[in-house]
Design an enzyme around this catalytic site. Structure first.
Site, PDB file in Angstrom:
ATOM      1  N   ARG A  58      14.438  59.964  33.194  1.00 25.34           N
ATOM      2  CA  ARG A  58      15.096  60.339  34.200  1.00 25.34           C
ATOM      3  C   ARG A  58      14.400  60.975  34.930  1.00 25.34           C
ATOM      4  O   ARG A  58      14.110  60.820  36.240  1.00 25.34           O
ATOM      5  CB  ARG A  58      15.793  62.042  33.456  1.00 25.34           C
ATOM      6  CG  ARG A  58      16.152  63.313  34.667  1.00 25.34           C
ATOM      7  CD  ARG A  58      16.182  64.300  34.369  1.00 25.34           C
ATOM      8  NE  ARG A  58      16.378  65.515  35.522  1.00 25.34           N
ATOM      9  CZ  ARG A  58      15.745  66.601  35.734  1.00 25.34           C
ATOM     10  NH1 ARG A  58      15.143  67.133  34.998  1.00 25.34           N
ATOM     11  NH2 ARG A  58      16.670  67.457  36.288  1.00 25.34           N
ATOM     12  N   HIS A  62      13.634  60.149  38.981  1.00 28.64           N
ATOM     13  CA  HIS A  62      13.735  60.550  40.114  1.00 28.64           C
ATOM     14  C   HIS A  62      12.533  59.908  40.909  1.00 28.64           C
ATOM     15  O   HIS A  62      11.799  60.167  42.091  1.00 28.64           O
ATOM     16  CB  HIS A  62      13.232  61.682  39.718  1.00 28.64           C
ATOM     17  CG  HIS A  62      14.279  62.700  38.781  1.00 28.64           C
ATOM     18  ND1 HIS A  62      13.780  64.724  38.982  1.00 28.64           N
ATOM     19  CD2 HIS A  62      15.122  62.856  38.599  1.00 28.64           C
ATOM     20  CE1 HIS A  62      15.319  64.468  38.563  1.00 28.64           C
ATOM     21  NE2 HIS A  62      16.211  63.754  38.156  1.00 28.64           N
ATOM     22  N   ASN A  90      12.395  68.573  39.406  1.00 23.26           N
ATOM     23  CA  ASN A  90      11.161  68.106  39.304  1.00 23.26           C
ATOM     24  C   ASN A  90      11.047  69.160  38.118  1.00 23.26           C
ATOM     25  O   ASN A  90       9.738  68.734  36.793  1.00 23.26           O
ATOM     26  CB  ASN A  90      10.274  67.267  39.364  1.00 23.26           C
ATOM     27  CG  ASN A  90      10.564  65.958  40.077  1.00 23.26           C
ATOM     28  OD1 ASN A  90      12.108  65.316  39.976  1.00 23.26           O
ATOM     29  ND2 ASN A  90       9.887  65.566  41.379  1.00 23.26           N
ATOM     30  N   HIS A 188      23.357  60.244  31.085  1.00 19.25           N
ATOM     31  CA  HIS A 188      23.479  61.895  30.371  1.00 19.25           C
ATOM     32  C   HIS A 188      24.684  62.314  29.042  1.00 19.25           C
ATOM     33  O   HIS A 188      24.617  62.892  28.567  1.00 19.25           O
ATOM     34  CB  HIS A 188      24.261  62.773  30.762  1.00 19.25           C
ATOM     35  CG  HIS A 188      24.035  63.085  32.517  1.00 19.25           C
ATOM     36  ND1 HIS A 188      24.175  63.685  33.232  1.00 19.25           N
ATOM     37  CD2 HIS A 188      22.470  62.999  32.967  1.00 19.25           C
ATOM     38  CE1 HIS A 188      23.533  63.439  34.433  1.00 19.25           C
ATOM     39  NE2 HIS A 188      22.055  63.197  34.739  1.00 19.25           N
ATOM     40  N   ASP A 249      25.398  56.137  23.526  1.00 15.70           N
ATOM     41  CA  ASP A 249      27.076  55.793  23.836  1.00 15.70           C
ATOM     42  C   ASP A 249      27.866  56.076  24.546  1.00 15.70           C
ATOM     43  O   ASP A 249      27.542  56.854  25.790  1.00 15.70           O
ATOM     44  CB  ASP A 249      27.591  56.267  22.059  1.00 15.70           C
ATOM     45  CG  ASP A 249      27.322  57.115  22.284  1.00 15.70           C
ATOM     46  OD1 ASP A 249      27.451  58.806  23.826  1.00 15.70           O
ATOM     47  OD2 ASP A 249      27.181  59.094  20.961  1.00 15.70           O
TER      48      ASP A 249
END
Ligand code: HEM
Length: 323
Positions: A58, A62, A90, A188, A249
């Site tokens: 992540r 960002h 953040n 995600h 997955d």
């Protein structure tokens, strides 16, 4: 004259292009063990803290969405400047200390050679690999930027309340297409979110204390009962792909098709036939299809707006601009 002008322009354009390029193994001669040092560090530490893999992935995203992948997300605020770190999206990033420790290990090997932006890009890739996720190529040669501005982070990083058209625009602004949006959102499948990132969907969707009707009712009830017990919960963490949040997955996409994406931005991906068809295809295909697509999109994401050549600097301390 009419011939020379465009020729010079073309030539300058060509040079610009060459400079703007990353290359595989950029440090092969300047710091031959750099990538190995990073991989070994990640292999040693991620098994003890596997959730950091999601955090690094992540963080890299960002970083790339604000002024390109230039390590600007790593810079600390000062009395004179609110850095990207201070921006709302953040404030939930984790793993800065991991990058700092990794940078020290790399500096020990070759001081002043390897950029923080490259360290982050490689660490994110290697950490995802350690938890069994896809491998993607990380051409290197990124230079570190010296500008880090909280308001830019707020405007460039898509909010979890985004609808599909604003997500598409945010990605298109970075040279990423709709397929990249669907594939990269697949990140995600790992990691966690704070209740506050989506609790409006449970408690106050339109300002009248209602629930988002696009979120599966059973899932919403379960989240309210067992996780985000009230609208002001700022601390509870929820697995974004419940049951397999440490496994890379297609579980995330399966959840989307069951209307169980956590954010409106996740749910938005099923609001259009083409994006939904892409998701169905990912779910129905062998896992390799998602992995290969994710890898291609990550390579693209990792080259957004990079500074190369003599532009930028090699920061000595990832959190502080060189003086
Ligand atoms: C499409 C737009 C996106 C939005 C609106 C979005 C938003 C969010 C939000 C709100 C969180 C939870 C933060 C928290 O509450 O702690 C999150 C977590 C996460 N996001 Fe995204 N995201 C997007 C795309 C991406 C992309 C492109 C990647 C990487 C390629 C990514 C990787 C992650 C990961 C791995 C986590 C879990 C972090 C952790 O466990 O520490 N996201 N995202």
């Amino acid at each position: 004259m009419s011939f020379r002008g465009p020729t010079i322009l073309l030539f300058v354009g060509f040079l610009g292009c060459v400079h703007a390029q990353l290359k595989l193994g950029f440090y092969d001669s300047s710091c031959p063990r750099a990538e190995k040092v990073i991989l070994e560090f990640v292999e040693e530490h991620i098994p003890n803290a596997p959730t950091v893999a999601a955090s690094l992935l992540r963080m890299h995203f960002h970083d790339c969405f604000v002024r390109g992948c230039d390590g600007s997300v790593l810079i600390n605020s000062t009395s004179a400047n609110q850095a990207e770190k201070a921006a709302t999206p953040n404030q939930t990033l984790r793993g800065f200390d991991f990058i700092d420790r990794l940078k020290s290990a790399v500096e020990e090997e070759c001081p002043g050679i390897v950029s923080c932006a490259d360290i982050l890009a490689l660490a994110a890739r290697d950490a995802v690999g350690v938890i069994g996720g896809p491998f993607w190529r990380v051409p290197t040669g990124r230079r570190d930027g010296s500008i880090s501005n909280s308001s830019e982070a707020l405007s460039e990083i898509p909010a979890p309340t985004s609808n599909l058209s604003s997500l598409k625009t945010a990605f298109a602004n970075k040279g990423l297409n709709d397929a990249d949006l669907v594939l990269l959102s697949g990140a995600h499948t790992i990691g966690v979110a704070h209740c506050e990132s989506f609790s409006d969907r449970l408690y106050n969707f339109t300002g009248t204390g209602d629930q988002d009707p696009s979120l599966d009712g059973f899932y919403a009830a379960n989240l309210k009962k067992n996780k985000c017990r009230d609208a002001t919960d700022e601390t509870t963490l929820v697995e974004m792909d419940p049951g397999s949040f440490r496994t890379f997955d297609v579980g995330y996409y399966r959840n989307l098709l069951k209307r169980r994406g956590l954010f409106e931005s996740d749910a938005a991906l099923t609001t259009e036939a083409a994006a939904k068809a892409a998701i169905v295809n990912l779910v129905d295909s062998p896992p390799q299809t998602f992995f290969a697509g994710f890898a291609m999109s990550m390579e693209k994401m990792g080259s957004i707006g990079v500074q190369t050549g003599s532009s930028g600097e090699i920061r000595r301390n990832c959190a502080v601009v060189n003086s």
